[in-house]
Scaffold this active site. Structure first.
Site, mmCIF file in Angstrom:
data_model
loop_
_atom_site.group_PDB
_atom_site.id
_atom_site.type_symbol
_atom_site.label_atom_id
_atom_site.label_comp_id
_atom_site.label_asym_id
_atom_site.label_seq_id
_atom_site.Cartn_x
_atom_site.Cartn_y
_atom_site.Cartn_z
ATOM 1 N N SER A 1 22.098 51.759 15.390
ATOM 2 C CA SER A 1 21.759 50.517 16.098
ATOM 3 C C SER A 1 22.656 49.422 15.561
ATOM 4 C CB SER A 1 20.289 50.162 15.831
ATOM 5 O OG SER A 1 19.992 48.838 16.227
ATOM 6 N N TYR B 1 12.525 49.597 10.501
ATOM 7 C CA TYR B 1 13.553 50.030 11.462
ATOM 8 C C TYR B 1 14.954 49.770 10.901
ATOM 9 C CZ TYR B 1 15.960 50.391 16.000
ATOM 10 O OH TYR B 1 16.800 50.747 17.027
#
Length: 259
Positions: free
Chosen positions: A141, A154
């Site tokens: 990401s 995350y």
């Protein structure tokens, strides 16, 4: 970047995780279209219909369970004879400040998004080594490169995935195994849709403001990314012609990290 069937050279066996929707669904479809044999892995039984529609086999698994990770690779080997490609995509999200972040949710996210890619890579490795060819693609990401409030688990998992990718690249080079990470900004997926309400609550905003003022704030290109755009990059990295590409983090971030 468009990858045609001719650039893959040889059909391979691929395992893709997190495939019931979004990026994973798009990757399964792309790899099937290129002629690869694909095992789609997801905890959601609804993923079976998605996989079969693309021409893939399906394996239901909760990848926070170490045995399930190994079982997924074993199933691909039993079905297709080997594993050549591994795309670690499965992920979840929880938005909460560190002070109130639930420990159970932290452990679940780390187990799914960092420990599972390690265990899946470990299980697939002997098969790739035996064949002298392997591709590990980790869907990281933009949050593997930068941080944002409320996403400690995350972001920690995605930063760790970059370290895992680099280590795998160094260890796999002489064995014909490459490892790369793809770092998208916000992709138009159910995972992102679910974040909008959470972010709105966290920041006291309207949902449209979240998209404009948070998700696209740092983007030069003011739109969400299509899952198919990420799938095209996966296809390139899995091609024979990408054999010299390893240990890299490929940003598909709308210009976010250009600042």
């Amino acid at each position: 970047m468009t990858t045609s069937a001719s650039t893959t050279n040889n059909p391979r066996v691929a395992v893709v995780t997190g495939t019931s929707s979004g990026i994973g669904e798009a990757v399964v479809k792309k790899l099937c279209d290129l002629g690869h044999q694909v095992l789609a892995v997801d905890f959601n039984p609804a993923g079976k219909a998605v996989a079969e529609a693309a021409g893939a086999a399906f394996f239901e698994a909760d990848l926070t369970d170490a045995d399930a990770c190994r079982a997924a690779i074993d199933d691909a080997v039993k079905r297709f004879g080997s594993v050549d490609i591994l795309v670690n995509n499965a992920g979840i999200q929880h938005v909460s400040p560190i002070e109130s972040f639930p420990e159970q949710k932290w452990r679940q996210i780390i187990d799914l998004m960092l420990t599972a890619p390690f265990l899946l890579s470990q299980a697939a490795w002997p098969h790739m080594r035996e064949g002298g060819w392997g591709r590990i693609v980790n869907i990281a990401s933009v949050h593997a490169q930068v941080a944002s409030p409320g996403k400690s688990a995350y972001i920690s998992a995605k930063h760790g995935m970059i370290g895992l990718t680099k280590t795998a690249a160094l260890e796999g080079g002489e064995q014909g195994i490459t490892a790369n990470a793809i770092c998208p900004a916000y992709v138009k997926t159910p995972l992102v849709d679910n974040q909008i309400a959470d972010q709105a609550k966290l920041h006291g905003m309207e949902e449209q403001e979240v998209i404009e003022k948070i998700m696209l704030k740092n983007a030069a290109v003011k739109r969400l990314i299509e899952p198919s755009e990420v799938a095209e990059m996966v296809a390139f990295l899995c091609a024979d012609t990408a054999g010299a590409v390893t240990g890299s983090s490929w940003n598909i971030d709308l210009g976010w990290t250009a600042q």
